[in-house]
Design a protein around this motif. Structure first.
Motif, PDB file in Angstrom:
ATOM      1  N   ALA A  25     -60.525  -8.411  -7.690  1.00 30.49           N
ATOM      2  CA  ALA A  25     -61.599  -9.309  -7.702  1.00 30.49           C
ATOM      3  C   ALA A  25     -61.749  -9.790  -9.401  1.00 30.49           C
ATOM      4  CB  ALA A  25     -62.688  -8.831  -7.267  1.00 30.49           C
ATOM      5  N   VAL A  26     -61.765  -8.670 -10.346  1.00 33.31           N
ATOM      6  CA  VAL A  26     -62.117  -9.076 -11.565  1.00 33.31           C
ATOM      7  C   VAL A  26     -61.022  -9.999 -12.128  1.00 33.31           C
ATOM      8  CG1 VAL A  26     -62.373  -8.283 -13.979  1.00 33.31           C
ATOM      9  CG2 VAL A  26     -63.674  -7.136 -11.862  1.00 33.31           C
ATOM     10  N   ASN A  27     -59.666  -9.455 -11.642  1.00 37.24           N
ATOM     11  CA  ASN A  27     -58.431 -10.071 -12.211  1.00 37.24           C
ATOM     12  C   ASN A  27     -58.459 -11.538 -11.770  1.00 37.24           C
ATOM     13  OD1 ASN A  27     -57.638  -8.093 -14.088  1.00 37.24           O
ATOM     14  ND2 ASN A  27     -56.233  -7.299 -12.451  1.00 37.24           N
ATOM     15  N   SER A  28     -58.891 -11.727 -10.377  1.00 36.52           N
ATOM     16  CA  SER A  28     -58.748 -12.998  -9.841  1.00 36.52           C
ATOM     17  C   SER A  28     -59.618 -14.155 -10.638  1.00 36.52           C
ATOM     18  CB  SER A  28     -59.326 -12.901  -8.522  1.00 36.52           C
ATOM     19  OG  SER A  28     -59.479 -14.129  -7.685  1.00 36.52           O
ATOM     20  N   VAL A  29     -60.896 -13.669 -10.950  1.00 36.39           N
ATOM     21  CA  VAL A  29     -61.722 -14.429 -11.805  1.00 36.39           C
ATOM     22  C   VAL A  29     -61.320 -14.629 -12.861  1.00 36.39           C
ATOM     23  CG1 VAL A  29     -64.174 -14.579 -12.766  1.00 36.39           C
ATOM     24  CG2 VAL A  29     -63.996 -13.366 -10.487  1.00 36.39           C
ATOM     25  N   ARG A  75     -64.509  -8.269  -2.180  1.00 36.30           N
ATOM     26  CA  ARG A  75     -63.409  -8.192  -1.420  1.00 36.30           C
ATOM     27  C   ARG A  75     -63.389  -6.670  -0.502  1.00 36.30           C
ATOM     28  NH1 ARG A  75     -58.534 -10.658  -4.868  1.00 36.30           N
ATOM     29  NH2 ARG A  75     -59.320 -12.747  -4.988  1.00 36.30           N
ATOM     30  N   GLY A  76     -64.391  -6.474   0.206  1.00 35.34           N
ATOM     31  CA  GLY A  76     -64.580  -5.306   0.708  1.00 35.34           C
ATOM     32  C   GLY A  76     -65.986  -4.589   0.197  1.00 35.34           C
ATOM     33  N   SER A  99     -65.476 -12.847  -2.610  1.00 28.78           N
ATOM     34  CA  SER A  99     -66.068 -12.582  -1.088  1.00 28.78           C
ATOM     35  C   SER A  99     -64.687 -12.615  -0.133  1.00 28.78           C
ATOM     36  CB  SER A  99     -67.128 -13.484  -0.709  1.00 28.78           C
ATOM     37  OG  SER A  99     -67.717 -12.870   0.459  1.00 28.78           O
ATOM     38  N   ASP A 100     -65.017 -12.241   1.180  1.00 34.67           N
ATOM     39  CA  ASP A 100     -63.597 -12.390   2.164  1.00 34.67           C
ATOM     40  C   ASP A 100     -64.421 -12.476   3.190  1.00 34.67           C
ATOM     41  OD1 ASP A 100     -64.440  -9.890   2.826  1.00 34.67           O
ATOM     42  OD2 ASP A 100     -62.805  -8.916   1.948  1.00 34.67           O
ATOM     43  N   ASP A 145     -73.152 -17.869  -2.384  1.00 39.30           N
ATOM     44  CA  ASP A 145     -72.236 -19.093  -2.267  1.00 39.30           C
ATOM     45  C   ASP A 145     -71.435 -19.282  -3.398  1.00 39.30           C
ATOM     46  OD1 ASP A 145     -73.402 -19.541   0.171  1.00 39.30           O
ATOM     47  OD2 ASP A 145     -74.982 -21.062  -0.739  1.00 39.30           O
ATOM     48  N   VAL A 146     -71.843 -18.892  -4.665  1.00 38.15           N
ATOM     49  CA  VAL A 146     -71.215 -18.932  -5.951  1.00 38.15           C
ATOM     50  C   VAL A 146     -70.154 -17.976  -5.778  1.00 38.15           C
ATOM     51  CG1 VAL A 146     -71.348 -18.844  -8.311  1.00 38.15           C
ATOM     52  CG2 VAL A 146     -73.243 -19.871  -7.040  1.00 38.15           C
ATOM     53  N   LEU A 147     -70.431 -16.753  -5.490  1.00 42.13           N
ATOM     54  CA  LEU A 147     -69.358 -15.749  -5.453  1.00 42.13           C
ATOM     55  C   LEU A 147     -68.247 -16.287  -4.497  1.00 42.13           C
ATOM     56  CD1 LEU A 147     -71.810 -12.700  -5.218  1.00 42.13           C
ATOM     57  CD2 LEU A 147     -70.092 -13.151  -7.471  1.00 42.13           C
ATOM     58  N   MET A 148     -68.520 -16.818  -3.421  1.00 36.97           N
ATOM     59  CA  MET A 148     -67.512 -17.243  -2.442  1.00 36.97           C
ATOM     60  C   MET A 148     -66.630 -18.321  -3.299  1.00 36.97           C
ATOM     61  SD  MET A 148     -69.573 -17.621   0.995  1.00 36.97           S
ATOM     62  CE  MET A 148     -68.313 -18.533   1.798  1.00 36.97           C
ATOM     63  N   VAL A 149     -67.186 -19.237  -3.989  1.00 36.24           N
ATOM     64  CA  VAL A 149     -66.406 -20.183  -4.984  1.00 36.24           C
ATOM     65  C   VAL A 149     -65.556 -19.502  -5.741  1.00 36.24           C
ATOM     66  CG1 VAL A 149     -66.352 -21.947  -6.600  1.00 36.24           C
ATOM     67  CG2 VAL A 149     -68.087 -22.104  -4.297  1.00 36.24           C
ATOM     68  N   LEU A 150     -65.907 -18.303  -6.431  1.00 38.16           N
ATOM     69  CA  LEU A 150     -65.241 -17.561  -7.145  1.00 38.16           C
ATOM     70  C   LEU A 150     -63.969 -16.846  -6.709  1.00 38.16           C
ATOM     71  CD1 LEU A 150     -67.795 -16.083  -9.614  1.00 38.16           C
ATOM     72  CD2 LEU A 150     -66.113 -17.520 -10.415  1.00 38.16           C
ATOM     73  N   GLY A 151     -64.158 -16.477  -5.343  1.00 35.20           N
ATOM     74  CA  GLY A 151     -62.983 -16.277  -4.489  1.00 35.20           C
ATOM     75  C   GLY A 151     -63.161 -14.474  -4.473  1.00 35.20           C
TER      76      GLY A 151
END
Length: 316
Positions: free
Chosen positions: A194-198, A278-279, A252-253, A244-250
């Motif tokens: 998740a951190v790498n994705s951001v 992500r879990g 959440s799942d 909502d912002v965390l979902m935009v950041l990708g």
């Protein structure tokens, strides 16, 4: 079997919840963390006539032969003994924990905090906050590479904290109690991914990603005000905005979103993921203790593997 002597000492640390600000905290922005007292780690130190032995659910044997994943714990123990000017032998360190692993609840930090506290207690000393954090940081660096530090401060605090990397930690006085529900998705959160994705998003689309992180920062500042004023309705709406912002950041799942939706449909003042995402776990803000119990049932029906509810702060 090794027979310990009567001399022993214990150290404890509880879990933690990120109320708001996760991921943004990695970029130097603030986060608010809460103590999660229903789950904890206990470290017991006893004197034995041998070298150092470490015992927990996953390992029981000489400290010098712990599995690779526990090398941070071993380093933390050795550095603590070195700091205390005590020999690295003649100790049995037993660890018990009710904090689920990999759920973003501060397990690794709580383990290190409990161990360091127990070693100081065994030798009749109290660790200063700076000493405790310095020694715990050794284990956290092994566990997370470059930790923000929020976990180790939160697992050692009895009150909400305002955390910003490389700045002084501040406690937050609450204007009203929080009735909180925590739901475990049953899945280990992939914080590293998740951190790498951001970070990848930041590199490929810096304007949009920075906008999202700035939004989280603004929400965190507003949440501190709501927390101090005891405005739980405002706080709940801010938790929803943060999700909502965390979902935009990708981060959440679908599984996390399903639990959040279940809480909101059941009347939660607000709900969001807590931790890396992500879990891991979801938190919800309830109207009162009875509502919190009801939310637990809705979480279970929505697929949560385990739930907890508690009130943080005095009701009077």
């Amino acid at each position: 079997m090794i027979q310990p002597t009567q001399k022993s000492a214990i150290g404890k640390a509880h879990g933690k919840l990120i109320l708001v600000g996760e991921h943004a905290v990695v970029y130097g922005m603030p986060a608010i963390a809460l103590p999660f007292p229903l789950i904890e780690v206990t470290s017991t130190v006893e004197e034995i006539p041998e070298t150092i032995r470490f015992a927990c659910e996953y390992y029981d044997g000489p400290l010098s032969m712990v599995p690779k994943k526990m090398l941070g714990i071993a380093a933390c123990i050795n550095e603590t003994l070195k700091f205390l000017k005590k020999p690295a032998n003649g100790l049995l360190i037993r660890l018990t924990s009710t904090i689920p692993l990999g759920r973003g609840l501060g397990s690794s930090a709580a383990v290190a905090v409990a161990i360091v506290k127990s070693l100081f207690a065994f030798y009749g000393q109290n660790a200063k906050q700076s000493e405790l954090m310095s020694l715990v940081h050794i284990a956290e660096t092994h566990a997370h590479g470059n930790p923000s530090g929020v976990d180790m401060f939160a697992t050692a605090s009895e009150v909400p904290i305002w955390f910003q990397k490389e700045k002084k930690i501040a406690t937050i006085k609450m204007g009203a109690p929080l009735h909180l529900v925590v739901a475990d998705s049953g899945r280990i959160g992939d914080t590293h991914a998740a951190v790498n994705s951001v970070r990848e998003n930041y590199q490929s689309n810096p304007i949009k990603t920075e906008e999202s992180l700035n939004q989280l920062q603004e929400i965190t500042y507003e949440a501190r005000t709501a927390l101090s004023l005891g405005d739980t309705k405002l706080l709940g709406s801010l938790l929803n905005l943060a999700q909502d912002v965390l979902m935009v950041l990708g981060v959440s799942d679908a599984g996390i979103n399903g639990l959040v939706d279940a809480a909101r449909k059941a009347g939660a003042l607000g709900s969001k993921l807590t931790g890396g995402g992500r879990g891991g776990c979801v938190i919800a803000l309830a109207k009162n203790p009875a509502h919190a119990k009801s939310l637990e049932n809705h979480f279970i029906k929505a697929g949560a593997s385990k739930t907890w509810n508690f009130t943080l702060g005095n009701i009077n």
